[in-house]
Design an enzyme around this catalytic site. Structure first.
Site, PDB file in Angstrom:
ATOM      1  N   ARG A  49       7.289   2.315  -8.703  1.00  0.00           N
ATOM      2  CA  ARG A  49       6.971   1.331  -7.672  1.00  0.00           C
ATOM      3  C   ARG A  49       5.524   0.904  -7.796  1.00  0.00           C
ATOM      4  O   ARG A  49       4.677   1.696  -8.196  1.00  0.00           O
ATOM      5  CB  ARG A  49       7.104   1.947  -6.287  1.00  0.00           C
ATOM      6  N   ASP A  51       2.939  -0.821  -4.763  1.00  0.00           N
ATOM      7  CA  ASP A  51       2.954  -1.179  -3.347  1.00  0.00           C
ATOM      8  C   ASP A  51       2.742  -2.676  -3.137  1.00  0.00           C
ATOM      9  O   ASP A  51       2.342  -3.393  -4.049  1.00  0.00           O
ATOM     10  CB  ASP A  51       1.830  -0.428  -2.606  1.00  0.00           C
ATOM     11  N   ARG A 194      -5.207   4.608  -4.103  1.00  0.00           N
ATOM     12  CA  ARG A 194      -6.013   3.972  -3.051  1.00  0.00           C
ATOM     13  C   ARG A 194      -6.676   5.007  -2.142  1.00  0.00           C
ATOM     14  O   ARG A 194      -7.781   4.790  -1.649  1.00  0.00           O
ATOM     15  CB  ARG A 194      -5.156   2.998  -2.261  1.00  0.00           C
TER      16      ARG A 194
END
Lengths: 249, 249
Positions: A49, A51, A194
């Site tokens: 994935r 985001d 992050r």
């Protein structure tokens, strides 16, 4: 027959890679185009994935079909999908090659710029406060000594282990003062890059020292780490596969 | 007191630099922000127009005010204007310095890319047909021998002369096959760069030879030249002023 797609996308307009009910995903855009071109339902499996708002300079996905691919498949797909997603290659692989499980590593970069830049809007995090880059690099080096990164994982997650093998993690400072954080690992937890970047920027500003950064890793508690930085600065830049994958036939 | 602003913008969302009734312009965005910060109506004079969708890596504009500028003027302006426009500097000049008339040259680049790139969407022209770059450069060289470029000017125009002094005009080919057209002149006519680039791409594809390109210049007739290429590839990259302008006070 199984095929790999090599892709890139600007994530600004998308709710991430993964198909989901409430918002357009890159996966959905590509599946819809493939289904149109091949005239049968096609499901894609991505390398992982990304985001919402996160970009991919390089991403891979696989699909299975018994249809023969039209000669101009790439051109057809690229004309059907929007300009912020591009298909760069499509090639056959073995049936047990898998976009996610065959991948050996993922390499992300996080871009921090020191002043507003109209040409990098949505592609970088504008962060103007002074930081001590060598301190941030001392802290980043600690990451290589650990395996469990629960402290940097989103709390809502369905993984069974928080273990990752980080290959490298360091800050690069350009002559302009702009900063790029480079990090490569076998896998990443949700929100991990992050959260790491946000916590390292806290170190860079002197809010945390390097020992405290290490304590945060050891705590295995997301609440201890710093705030996640915005998704716009983050790009998946390389997914590593065995060289043979690219020359199966 | 007269001040210069140094700016950059991504033109995608704007109807060009120049304020106009039917659509948002970069000038309007900046004038509104300046009027808010200085609490009096402020009018900007730009170094020149850029068309809708055209970008500026560097643009200058001047304004007059008797108000004293707040210390954080740039930060205030940048927070009031959208992320696709940035103010990079603001400095005082002499009352007879003029963003348009004091400028000695304008330098534009036109970006041609050979395949779709999600990160350059709206910033480059995707043109995949093969071209002969050396032929295009031979034709571009001809431009330096002429002064009147009516053939490459939009028909609706209010200028009194079509004369321009072109300083250089050439194609640069990157190792990726991407192309950049560089052109610098004391002034440009409306639509001039995009018409020249379109006509040079016709030369590159063999539709026109170099002699025919030269005849097109000599004809002084827009209908003879090729189709204008899209605005997305075009950027104003430098406006030349005398060095003293930057150190008036």
């Amino acid at each position: 027959m199984r095929y790999f797609l090599k892709l890139s996308y600007r994530g600004t307009r998308y709710h991430g890679w993964q198909r989901q009910p409430n918002g357009l995903s890159v996966q959905e855009v590509l599946e819809t185009a493939l289904t149109t071109v091949l005239r049968e339902p096609v499901a894609l499996v991505g390398s992982g994935r990304t985001d919402a708002g996160v970009h991919a300079g390089q991403q891979f996905a696989h699909f299975d079909t018994e249809m023969s691919l039209p000669p101009a498949l790439m051109q057809s797909l690229n004309s059907l999908i929007p300009g912020d997603v591009a298909v760069q290659a499509c090639f056959p692989v073995c049936p047990d090659d898998h976009a996610r499980f065959t991948a050996m590593f993922r390499y992300y970069q996080y871009q921090v710029i020191r002043q507003k830049d109209p040409f990098r809007e949505g592609l970088a995090y504008v962060f103007t406060r002074p930081v001590d880059v060598s301190r941030m690099n001392l802290a980043a080096e600690c990451l290589l000594r650990y395996r469990d990164f629960e402290s940097f994982s989103k709390v809502k997650t369905d993984v069974t282990t928080f273990n990752c093998r980080i290959d490298f993690a360091y800050w690069e400072e350009k002559s302009t003062g702009d900063l790029t954080f480079h990090i490569r690992a076998d896998r990443f937890l949700r929100g991990m890059v992050r959260a790491i970047v946000g916590t390292l920027l806290a170190v860079g500003q002197g809010w945390l020292n390097v020992a405290e950064f290490e304590q945060i890793i050891e705590a295995k508690d997301r609440k201890r780490a710093g705030r996640a930085v915005p998704p716009a600065g983050l790009s998946l830049v390389e997914v590593g596969y065995p060289a043979e994958l690219f020359s199966r036939r």
